[in-house]
Design a protein around this motif. Sequence first.
Motif, PDB file in Angstrom:
ATOM      1  N   GLY A 127      41.046 104.898   7.542  1.00  0.00           N
ATOM      2  CA  GLY A 127      40.852 103.460   7.511  1.00  0.00           C
ATOM      3  C   GLY A 127      41.536 102.696   8.613  1.00  0.00           C
ATOM      4  N   GLY A 128      42.253 103.385   9.508  1.00  0.00           N
ATOM      5  CA  GLY A 128      42.969 102.663  10.542  1.00  0.00           C
ATOM      6  C   GLY A 128      43.401 103.566  11.664  1.00  0.00           C
TER       7      GLY A 128
ATOM      8  N   THR B  73      32.464  97.658  12.197  1.00  0.00           N
ATOM      9  CA  THR B  73      33.679  97.727  12.998  1.00  0.00           C
ATOM     10  C   THR B  73      34.666  96.678  12.512  1.00  0.00           C
ATOM     11  N   ARG B  74      35.941  96.938  12.725  1.00  0.00           N
ATOM     12  CA  ARG B  74      36.954  95.970  12.300  1.00  0.00           C
ATOM     13  C   ARG B  74      37.052  94.773  13.247  1.00  0.00           C
ATOM     14  N   ASP B  75      36.527  94.923  14.453  1.00  0.00           N
ATOM     15  CA  ASP B  75      36.605  93.830  15.430  1.00  0.00           C
ATOM     16  C   ASP B  75      35.284  93.732  16.182  1.00  0.00           C
TER      17      ASP B  75
ATOM     18  N   THR C  47      29.659 103.720  10.133  1.00  0.00           N
ATOM     19  CA  THR C  47      31.041 103.260  10.106  1.00  0.00           C
ATOM     20  C   THR C  47      31.803 103.987  11.220  1.00  0.00           C
TER      21      THR C  47
ATOM     22  N   GLU D  14      31.216  93.071  10.952  1.00  0.00           N
ATOM     23  CA  GLU D  14      32.672  93.219  10.886  1.00  0.00           C
ATOM     24  C   GLU D  14      33.086  93.519   9.448  1.00  0.00           C
TER      25      GLU D  14
ATOM     26  N   THR E  79      34.419  93.516   2.096  1.00  0.00           N
ATOM     27  CA  THR E  79      34.124  93.009   3.441  1.00  0.00           C
ATOM     28  C   THR E  79      32.858  93.616   4.042  1.00  0.00           C
TER      29      THR E  79
ATOM     30  N   THR F 227      38.894  99.832   4.063  1.00  0.00           N
ATOM     31  CA  THR F 227      39.902  99.760   3.000  1.00  0.00           C
ATOM     32  C   THR F 227      39.656  98.579   2.069  1.00  0.00           C
ATOM     33  N   ARG F 228      38.739  97.681   2.448  1.00  0.00           N
ATOM     34  CA  ARG F 228      38.411  96.495   1.637  1.00  0.00           C
ATOM     35  C   ARG F 228      36.888  96.427   1.480  1.00  0.00           C
TER      36      ARG F 228
ATOM     37  N   ASP G 136      36.108  96.173   6.919  1.00  0.00           N
ATOM     38  CA  ASP G 136      37.234  97.097   6.838  1.00  0.00           C
ATOM     39  C   ASP G 136      36.990  98.047   5.675  1.00  0.00           C
TER      40      ASP G 136
END
Length: 291
Positions: free
Chosen positions: A91-92, A50-52, A25, A66, A74, A70-71, A68
């Motif tokens: 998380g961001g 990755t988020r993107d 992660t 892909e 996913t 925090t979720r 997140d």
Amino acid sequence: MLTDIERLTDAQFLRLFQAKRFLVTGATGNVGRHIVNTLLENGYLVRALTRDAKRANLPRYVEVVEGDLTRPETFERALAGVAGLHLITIGGDDYTPLENGDEIVQLARWEGVQRISVLSDGRTGSVEKAVMASDVDWTILQPVDLMSNTLGWIKSIKSANVVREPYGRMAKTLIHEADVAAVAAKILSDGGHSRKTLKLTGSEVLTIPDKIRAISAATGKPITYVEVSEEHTRQSMRELGIDEDVIDYVVAWNSNPPVEGRAVTKSVQQVIGRPPLSFTHWVREHAPLFM
């Protein structure tokens, strides 16, 4: 990717798919990219979260997923078939600690993850608490200060040959992000240091002017240091959208770091069998970015 696989010999194909698979992660971060590369170089399969995914720009053979943190819904599928998991604790981009560590670790346990490494900033948040309370083989890695944080000076050095920071006389330890990654990869693949928190440092204790001199020597640029106030730093962080709790933590760490922030440890050499890389080494690698 299919074309790349088709180019492998039968022996290479068998070795590749008999290897352990690890999920990283924060795979596009300064440390995460090095972990991905190190695991690949050592012959392991790597799944990168990755988020993107479109902007991941990771090496071939990396399975980019892909999701997140925090979720958890996913990335639940990304844990399937994974022997080891490298976790970050934020998380961001605002550096706020994750609040769902219990859920993440529980998912990992259900999927049969055997080993977890955690990149921690020193705060004991939900992720750290969850792994420490679990029956999974875990190691928490706490780098005191990453050399890559110096990249924040690029804009001011390139535009005005100046660095503006508070606490110029405060000397702290630094560590190359590649060394943190080497420790994480070694622990994930080979085990050891189970149920421990490792304080990770390089081999030097440096002040801000020490770092500026190294960058100046590598670039040939006359760089000036201007000491600014704590409030100046706080406002700069607010403008980046960083929460006040995070700002308080960063300011406290930089203004009065704990003992482990000012003392060299031997953790890196104990895990990977070589001394940590110097700040001069890091600067030579990154000098063009400051030109």
